[in-house]
Design a protein around this motif. Structure first.
Motif, short mmCIF file in Angstrom:
data_model
loop_
_atom_site.label_atom_id
_atom_site.label_comp_id
_atom_site.label_asym_id
_atom_site.label_seq_id
_atom_site.Cartn_x
_atom_site.Cartn_y
_atom_site.Cartn_z
N GLU A 2 38.48 36.52 43.99
CA GLU A 2 38.18 36.28 42.58
C GLU A 2 38.30 37.56 41.76
O GLU A 2 38.87 37.57 40.68
CB GLU A 2 36.79 35.67 42.45
CG GLU A 2 36.49 35.11 41.09
CD GLU A 2 35.22 34.27 41.11
OE1 GLU A 2 35.25 33.19 40.50
OE2 GLU A 2 34.23 34.70 41.72
N GLY A 3 37.77 38.65 42.32
CA GLY A 3 37.87 39.94 41.63
C GLY A 3 39.30 40.38 41.43
O GLY A 3 39.66 40.86 40.34
N ARG A 4 40.12 40.20 42.45
CA ARG A 4 41.53 40.59 42.34
C ARG A 4 42.27 39.72 41.34
O ARG A 4 43.10 40.20 40.57
CB ARG A 4 42.22 40.49 43.70
CG ARG A 4 41.78 41.50 44.72
CD ARG A 4 42.20 42.93 44.38
NE ARG A 4 43.59 43.20 44.56
CZ ARG A 4 44.16 43.58 45.70
NH1 ARG A 4 43.43 43.75 46.78
NH2 ARG A 4 45.45 43.81 45.76
N ILE A 5 41.96 38.43 41.34
CA ILE A 5 42.62 37.52 40.39
C ILE A 5 42.23 37.87 38.96
O ILE A 5 43.08 37.85 38.05
CB ILE A 5 42.29 36.04 40.72
CG1 ILE A 5 42.89 35.66 42.07
CG2 ILE A 5 42.80 35.11 39.62
CD1 ILE A 5 42.41 34.33 42.61
N PRO A 43 46.80 39.85 34.58
CA PRO A 43 46.88 39.41 33.17
C PRO A 43 46.82 37.88 33.09
O PRO A 43 47.25 37.18 34.00
CB PRO A 43 48.25 39.93 32.70
CG PRO A 43 49.03 40.21 33.95
CD PRO A 43 48.03 40.46 35.04
N ALA A 44 46.24 37.40 32.00
CA ALA A 44 46.15 35.95 31.79
C ALA A 44 47.56 35.37 31.77
O ALA A 44 48.51 36.01 31.32
CB ALA A 44 45.42 35.66 30.49
N GLY A 45 47.65 34.16 32.29
CA GLY A 45 48.96 33.51 32.31
C GLY A 45 49.04 32.47 33.41
O GLY A 45 48.05 32.23 34.14
N PRO A 46 50.22 31.88 33.58
CA PRO A 46 50.38 30.79 34.56
C PRO A 46 50.11 31.22 36.01
O PRO A 46 49.51 30.47 36.78
CB PRO A 46 51.83 30.35 34.41
CG PRO A 46 52.36 31.00 33.19
CD PRO A 46 51.43 32.10 32.80
N ARG A 47 50.51 32.43 36.36
CA ARG A 47 50.28 32.90 37.74
C ARG A 47 48.78 33.00 38.02
O ARG A 47 48.29 32.58 39.07
CB ARG A 47 50.95 34.24 37.98
CG ARG A 47 50.73 34.77 39.39
CD ARG A 47 51.63 35.98 39.68
NE ARG A 47 51.47 36.37 41.06
CZ ARG A 47 50.75 37.42 41.46
NH1 ARG A 47 50.17 38.21 40.57
NH2 ARG A 47 50.65 37.71 42.73
N ARG A 48 48.07 33.59 37.10
CA ARG A 48 46.62 33.74 37.26
C ARG A 48 45.94 32.37 37.35
O ARG A 48 45.07 32.17 38.20
CB ARG A 48 46.06 34.54 36.09
CG ARG A 48 44.57 34.79 36.17
CD ARG A 48 44.14 35.71 35.06
NE ARG A 48 42.70 35.68 34.90
CZ ARG A 48 42.04 36.46 34.07
NH1 ARG A 48 42.67 37.34 33.33
NH2 ARG A 48 40.74 36.36 33.98
N GLU A 49 46.34 31.43 36.52
CA GLU A 49 45.77 30.08 36.56
C GLU A 49 46.08 29.40 37.90
O GLU A 49 45.22 28.73 38.46
CB GLU A 49 46.30 29.24 35.39
CG GLU A 49 45.82 29.71 34.02
CD GLU A 49 44.31 29.86 33.95
OE1 GLU A 49 43.58 28.95 34.37
OE2 GLU A 49 43.85 30.92 33.47
N ARG A 50 47.29 29.58 38.41
CA ARG A 50 47.67 29.00 39.70
C ARG A 50 46.82 29.59 40.82
O ARG A 50 46.35 28.87 41.72
CB ARG A 50 49.16 29.23 39.98
CG ARG A 50 49.67 28.53 41.21
CD ARG A 50 51.19 28.55 41.33
NE ARG A 50 51.83 29.72 40.75
CZ ARG A 50 52.19 30.82 41.43
NH1 ARG A 50 52.01 30.88 42.73
NH2 ARG A 50 52.76 31.83 40.82
N LEU A 51 46.59 30.89 40.77
CA LEU A 51 45.76 31.54 41.78
C LEU A 51 44.32 31.05 41.71
O LEU A 51 43.68 30.85 42.75
CB LEU A 51 45.84 33.06 41.64
CG LEU A 51 47.19 33.69 42.02
CD1 LEU A 51 47.23 35.15 41.62
CD2 LEU A 51 47.44 33.52 43.50
N PHE A 52 43.79 30.85 40.50
CA PHE A 52 42.44 30.30 40.37
C PHE A 52 42.36 28.88 40.93
O PHE A 52 41.37 28.49 41.54
CB PHE A 52 41.95 30.33 38.92
CG PHE A 52 41.24 31.60 38.55
CD1 PHE A 52 40.12 32.03 39.29
CD2 PHE A 52 41.66 32.38 37.49
CE1 PHE A 52 39.46 33.20 38.96
CE2 PHE A 52 41.00 33.55 37.16
CZ PHE A 52 39.90 33.96 37.90
#
Length: 181
Positions: free
Chosen positions: A120-123, A127-136
């Motif tokens: 969670e810390g690494r995610i 930067p905000a965006g589709p990759r970050r949302e997919r990882l969450f």
């Protein structure tokens, strides 16, 4: 003298000492609630693997050294041991019959929690965006699977090891020396 701490007392102690307790603090927690417990008991329980070992925590300041701190779960574990001993079980019986998987289950829970927090810390650093949302989304799936695994492990352990009330206390006779601890 009380045999063990109540659930309310346990919760209060856990809330006040989330970062753990030293051996002296552990003994005081029980003595403050009129439950017989000593540092000798603690050493014996740790030697038998009934209570998790302390970890060294450095003191702030120059030449302050470190101190041993037991995880807060040690309070519940000691309390369970006290209850089982009051039912006339020996430490060896407690070790083999009732706490056989407990350390591994707690280690699994703590390791999973630490891993999820790390991810969670690494995610969050991304930067905000589709990759970050997919990882969450993946992380949420991992949390669900981890909770299911832990739940399944706990259910299996409960099936293998009978609940406290279901056991028949041992009969009379001379007490085993370990029961007097």
């Amino acid at each position: 003298m009380a045999v063990a701490l109540s659930e309310a007392q346990l919760r209060e102690i856990e809330a006040a000492n989330a970062n753990g307790l030293t051996s002296q603090e552990l003994v005081r927690v029980f003595s403050d609630h009129r439950v017989r417990f000593s540092e000798a008991n603690l050493r014996r329980y740790v030697q038998l693997g009934l209570v998790p070992r302390s970890r060294r925590i450095g003191q702030k300041g120059k030449h302050q050294g470190s101190r041993g701190v037991y995880p807060i779960r040690a309070v519940r574990r000691i309390n369970l041991i006290k209850k089982l001993m009051a039912e006339r079980y020996t430490l060896e019986e407690i070790q083999s019959k009732f706490l056989a998987f407990q350390d591994d289950i707690e280690t699994l829970d703590e390791a999973t929690e630490k891993l999820v927090e790390g991810f969670e810390g690494r995610i969050l650093e991304l930067p905000a965006g589709p990759r970050r949302e997919r990882l969450f989304t993946e992380l949420d799936g991992l949390k669900r699977v981890a909770a299911e695994l832990l739940g399944a492990v706990q259910r299996l352990e409960k099936l293998l090891i009978p609940a406290s009330g279901a056991r028949r206390p041992r009969g009379g006779g001379v007490a085993d020396p370990t029961e007097l601890l």
